[in-house]
Enzyme design. Structure first.
Site, PDB file in Angstrom:
ATOM      1  CD  GLU A 230      20.087   7.627 -55.772  1.00 17.93           C
ATOM      2  OE1 GLU A 230      21.327   7.459 -55.753  1.00 17.93           O
ATOM      3  OE2 GLU A 230      19.294   7.002 -55.037  1.00 17.93           O
ATOM      4  CD  GLU A 235      15.071   4.746 -52.165  1.00 18.84           C
ATOM      5  OE1 GLU A 235      16.007   3.936 -52.197  1.00 18.84           O
ATOM      6  OE2 GLU A 235      15.150   5.873 -51.627  1.00 18.84           O
TER       7      GLU A 235
END
Length: 343
Positions: A230, A235
């Protein structure tokens, strides 16, 4: 006595004769005089031609220096590298007797940069179905982190207007959840190995908001997570204003134990910033507005050398987003463009 002596003499002669007729096993033959010739295509495509030759060789094992291997009988093969860089190529010649001889060479390839996929969100309405699909539901589907939203494909949660994609989280009771939002992805529509991803985005504000721009390995259904890998390009926690996270998740380094870095960015909820990952066989480099803030060393030992797809989503709460402000009603993750370049 003469009979016994004669028998013994005959036995001795027979034994001596047998010993003379025994042959030592033949010596094994090893490859010799191994050569390796390398020709890099001048069109900046990453294509390389290899020619290996050795005396007494029946096969050649190539290690292209990026975790990819190939065996050929005649020593001649071609390989196209997916990313620019310098690779140490090793060829091992093998004889019919299993003996080997190896030779290595450094190969430098440069792949011309070019836009290979993009969405500038210039058509009002729903996201282009040729480019984007949806994850629908809650984290109970296996891809959640105790988040509070229900993902939908409704226009009130995801829509394009005036050249901007908006993913909107709303406080509302919906199918057992207290919030709704959207998660769109290019899975089964577009995936790539190595390149530069640039996303221009304006982030939502509010405690518990958790917008993300990220990628997952296309082999997730077979390898599972985190073995698929990932790559979190961006974020943001509404509970930690101005802090941008760039992170990679992989076996033994996932969840709270993931590898990553952070950078402080002003006005992330009021103006657009450019969030970038530059992904090569050697490195993953994370930027905000072209400022490098984290570098992860790539290698054949981590799952960042195969196809990944792109995800845009806006979660609420969960393990990462944290407590949701009771006064929160709605906010939007705004995306101006997503662009993927090959290095």
């Amino acid at each position: 006595m003469k009979y016994i002596t004669g028998m013994m003499l005959a036995l001795l002669i027979s034994t001596a004769s047998c010993g003379k007729n025994e042959k030592a096993p033949p010596a094994k033959t090893a490859p010799t005089n191994l050569t390796l010739h390398v020709v890099v295509n001048t069109d900046n495509s990453g294509a390389v031609a290899f020619t290996a030759a050795a005396n007494n060789a029946v096969s050649y094992d190539y290690d292209f220096g990026n975790g990819i291997n190939k065996t050929v009988a005649n020593g001649i093969t071609n390989y196209t590298y997916p990313g620019s860089g310098t690779y140490t190529v090793k060829v091992t010649a093998k004889s019919a007797d299993g003996l080997t001889l190896s030779k290595s060479a450094d190969v430098t390839v440069t792949i011309a940069s070019g836009l290979v996929w993009s969405d500038d969100f210039n058509t009002d309405g729903a996201p282009d179905p040729a480019k984007w699909g949806y994850d629908i539901g809650t984290g109970d589907n296996g891809w959640g982190n105790a988040e509070s939203q229900y993902y939908t494909d409704r226009s009130k949660n995801v829509s394009i207007a005036n050249g901007i994609l908006k993913i909107t989280a709303m406080k509302e009771n919906y199918s057992g959840s207290a919030y709704t939002s959207a998660r769109i992805l290019t899975r089964d529509k577009f995936a790539f190995t190595y390149g530069k991803v640039e996303v221009s985005a304006k982030l939502p504000a509010g405690g518990g908001t958790w917008p993300a721009i990220w990628m997952l390995g296309s082999n997730i259904t077979t390898a599972g997570w985190p073995a698929c890998g990932e790559i979190d390009i961006m974020e943001h926690k509404g509970n930690e204003p101005n802090k941008i996270y760039g992170t990679v998740h992989h076996p033994n380094h996932a969840g709270a134990n993931a590898d990553g870095g952070t950078v402080m960015v002003q006005n992330e909820t009021t103006v657009f910033h450019k969030y970038t990952v530059d992904w090569s066989p050697a490195l993953l480099r994370f930027y905000v507005d072209d400022q490098l803030f984290y570098t992860f060393p790539n290698s054949g030992n981590v799952p960042f050398n195969h196809d990944f797809f792109v995800i845009l989503n806006f979660a609420m709460g969960g393990h990462f987003g944290g407590a949701i402000d009771p006064a929160f009603n709605s906010a939007s993750l705004e995306i101006d463009y997503v662009r993927v370049y090959k290095n």
